[in-house]
Structure formats: C-alpha cells, structure tokens
Design a protein around this motif. Structure first.
Motif, PDB file in Angstrom:
ATOM      1  N   SER A   1       0.846  -1.199   0.000  1.00 12.45           N
ATOM      2  CA  SER A   1       0.000   0.000   0.000  1.00 12.45           C
ATOM      3  C   SER A   1       0.879   1.245   0.000  1.00 12.45           C
ATOM      4  O   SER A   1       2.064   1.189   0.319  1.00 12.45           O
ATOM      5  CB  SER A   1      -0.910   0.010   1.230  1.00 12.45           C
ATOM      6  N   ASP A   2       0.268   2.362  -0.328  1.00 14.85           N
ATOM      7  CA  ASP A   2       0.945   3.648  -0.283  1.00 14.85           C
ATOM      8  C   ASP A   2       1.085   4.040   1.189  1.00 14.85           C
ATOM      9  O   ASP A   2       0.084   4.143   1.896  1.00 14.85           O
ATOM     10  CB  ASP A   2       0.112   4.683  -1.040  1.00 14.85           C
ATOM     11  N   PRO A   3       2.294   4.250   1.712  1.00 16.79           N
ATOM     12  CA  PRO A   3       2.467   4.605   3.128  1.00 16.79           C
ATOM     13  C   PRO A   3       1.709   5.873   3.528  1.00 16.79           C
ATOM     14  O   PRO A   3       1.286   6.010   4.677  1.00 16.79           O
ATOM     15  CB  PRO A   3       3.969   4.813   3.283  1.00 16.79           C
ATOM     16  N   ASP A   4       1.505   6.817   2.591  1.00 19.50           N
ATOM     17  CA  ASP A   4       0.770   8.038   2.908  1.00 19.50           C
ATOM     18  C   ASP A   4      -0.706   7.763   3.222  1.00 19.50           C
ATOM     19  O   ASP A   4      -1.365   8.583   3.863  1.00 19.50           O
ATOM     20  CB  ASP A   4       0.866   9.043   1.753  1.00 19.50           C
ATOM     21  N   LEU A   5      -1.211   6.619   2.781  1.00 25.12           N
ATOM     22  CA  LEU A   5      -2.599   6.252   3.044  1.00 25.12           C
ATOM     23  C   LEU A   5      -2.883   6.182   4.539  1.00 25.12           C
ATOM     24  O   LEU A   5      -3.968   6.510   4.991  1.00 25.12           O
ATOM     25  CB  LEU A   5      -2.904   4.896   2.396  1.00 25.12           C
ATOM     26  N   TRP A   6      -1.926   5.816   5.336  1.00 25.93           N
ATOM     27  CA  TRP A   6      -2.119   5.592   6.767  1.00 25.93           C
ATOM     28  C   TRP A   6      -1.892   6.836   7.601  1.00 25.93           C
ATOM     29  O   TRP A   6      -1.959   6.782   8.824  1.00 25.93           O
ATOM     30  CB  TRP A   6      -1.214   4.452   7.239  1.00 25.93           C
ATOM     31  N   LEU A   7      -1.657   7.982   6.955  1.00 23.86           N
ATOM     32  CA  LEU A   7      -1.419   9.222   7.686  1.00 23.86           C
ATOM     33  C   LEU A   7      -2.699   9.997   7.997  1.00 23.86           C
ATOM     34  O   LEU A   7      -2.665  10.938   8.775  1.00 23.86           O
ATOM     35  CB  LEU A   7      -0.470  10.125   6.890  1.00 23.86           C
ATOM     36  N   GLY A   8      -3.813   9.611   7.429  1.00 28.06           N
ATOM     37  CA  GLY A   8      -5.071  10.326   7.643  1.00 28.06           C
ATOM     38  C   GLY A   8      -5.594  10.153   9.058  1.00 28.06           C
ATOM     39  O   GLY A   8      -5.185   9.272   9.803  1.00 28.06           O
TER      40      GLY A   8
ATOM     41  N   SER B   1      -5.422   7.524  12.833  1.00 25.00           N
ATOM     42  CA  SER B   1      -4.622   8.051  13.934  1.00 25.00           C
ATOM     43  C   SER B   1      -5.105   7.462  15.252  1.00 25.00           C
ATOM     44  O   SER B   1      -6.204   6.929  15.352  1.00 25.00           O
ATOM     45  CB  SER B   1      -4.712   9.582  13.968  1.00 25.00           C
TER      46      SER B   1
ATOM     47  N   ASP C   1      -1.841  15.631  14.578  1.00 17.07           N
ATOM     48  CA  ASP C   1      -1.135  16.320  13.499  1.00 17.07           C
ATOM     49  C   ASP C   1      -0.214  17.418  14.030  1.00 17.07           C
ATOM     50  O   ASP C   1       0.194  18.291  13.277  1.00 17.07           O
ATOM     51  CB  ASP C   1      -2.129  16.913  12.507  1.00 17.07           C
TER      52      ASP C   1
ATOM     53  N   THR D   1       3.010  18.389  12.057  1.00 17.33           N
ATOM     54  CA  THR D   1       2.994  18.775  10.649  1.00 17.33           C
ATOM     55  C   THR D   1       3.031  20.291  10.513  1.00 17.33           C
ATOM     56  O   THR D   1       2.601  21.022  11.392  1.00 17.33           O
ATOM     57  CB  THR D   1       1.729  18.243   9.937  1.00 17.33           C
TER      58      THR D   1
END
Length: 175
Positions: free
Chosen positions: A139-146, A150, A158, A161
C-alpha cells in the motif's frame, strides 16, 4: 439410502458411552483461593482439545464438513480454538456454558469445519493440505497518515505537521 454424490460417507459406529469425559471439576476445584484468579481446568489448548472438545463434538465428515487432524498447522484454527478454550474456561467459572455454546463454540466450529470457507477447506480429516496466505499488495504509506488511522488517545495527532503548526499560530494570534 443416502445420496453419496455430496461426499458424505457413514462414520464409524461408537460402542463406548459418549459421556466418558469430565466436563469440569466442581467449582471449588477451579479456585486456588478467594483472592487468586481461578485456576484453569486445562493447562493448555491441546489438553482441552484432546480431553474435552474432541470428546464432546462428534460429527460425520463429508458433504459440507471437514476437519484436519493436523489442526495445529493452521494459524487460523489455532487462534479460533484458543479463543474457544479461553472462553470455555471463563464459562466454567462464571457458569455461562449456554452462552459459550451459542456465541463461541457454534460460530467458530461452523467456520473451522466449513468445507467451503474454513481453514481446513483443502484438507481431509486424515490429510493436511496447506492453503496460501491472503494475497496482499503493497500500500501507499501516505494512506495511513489520515485522521481515520490516527490514535484516538493522541490529543494532537497532526501537531508535528507544518499545516497544524501554522493553524495553531493563526488561531492563537490576537485580533
């Protein structure tokens, strides 16, 4: 005569009494003391499976039911059977065996023994066949940042960021 097209074969005839096992010792024997947690009836999963469950559950295999005598080679089976055993131990202490049958044993055994979708689906009772694990694409690792992924216990998921820092500065500036 039964139709053998569905794979059903008659099972062995048992001469022994099917109740020659001990369900559980009396409640007093399951306690170590009033302050300690209850002592389990069986010391491990295999003991419970051999001495209790396999003596209680009697099925004819074929048709929609199967089993694998090498159950311990199936991770899902070990996990489900262990959950069943742990809940059985609690049901003995709490005197909730009917609940155990309805909500733990029946659903897990139905899945375990299902020839269509259970972990033993490729096996026969006396023949183990390993299934492949579920296929997974990277999977795209950025997918799990939403925020949906969390930790809800983190008050500011966040906070590190740049956008969150900028938003906190603008909201805290005097008007």
């Amino acid at each position: 005569m039964l139709d053998d097209d569905n794979g059903w074969e008659p099972g062995p005839v048992f001469d022994e009494d099917e109740t020659d096992y001990v369900l559980a010792p009396p409640a007093a024997d399951t306690q170590t003391s009033a302050h300690d947690s209850p002592k389990p009836v069986y010391g491990d999963l295999e003991s419970w499976l051999r001495k209790h469950l396999s003596q209680v559950i009697r099925r004819r295999f074929g048709g929609s039911l199967t089993w694998c005598s090498q159950w311990y080679r199936h991770a899902e089976a070990v996990s489900r059977l262990n959950a069943m055993w742990q809940e059985w131990e609690k049901a003995v202490v709490e005197d909730t065996m009917s609940t155990w049958w309805l909500y733990h044993c029946d659903p897990h055994l139905n899945m375990l023994m299902s020839k269509d979708s259970g972990p033993f689906m490729a096996c026969k009772p006396d023949e183990h066949r390993q299934l492949e694990p579920l296929p997974l694409a990277d999977s795209d690792p950025d997918l799990w940042l939403g925020t949906a992924f969390s930790d809800p216990r983190d008050p500011a998921p966040d906070a590190g960021t740049d956008a969150a820092v900028a938003a906190s500065r603008t909201s805290s500036s005097p008007d």
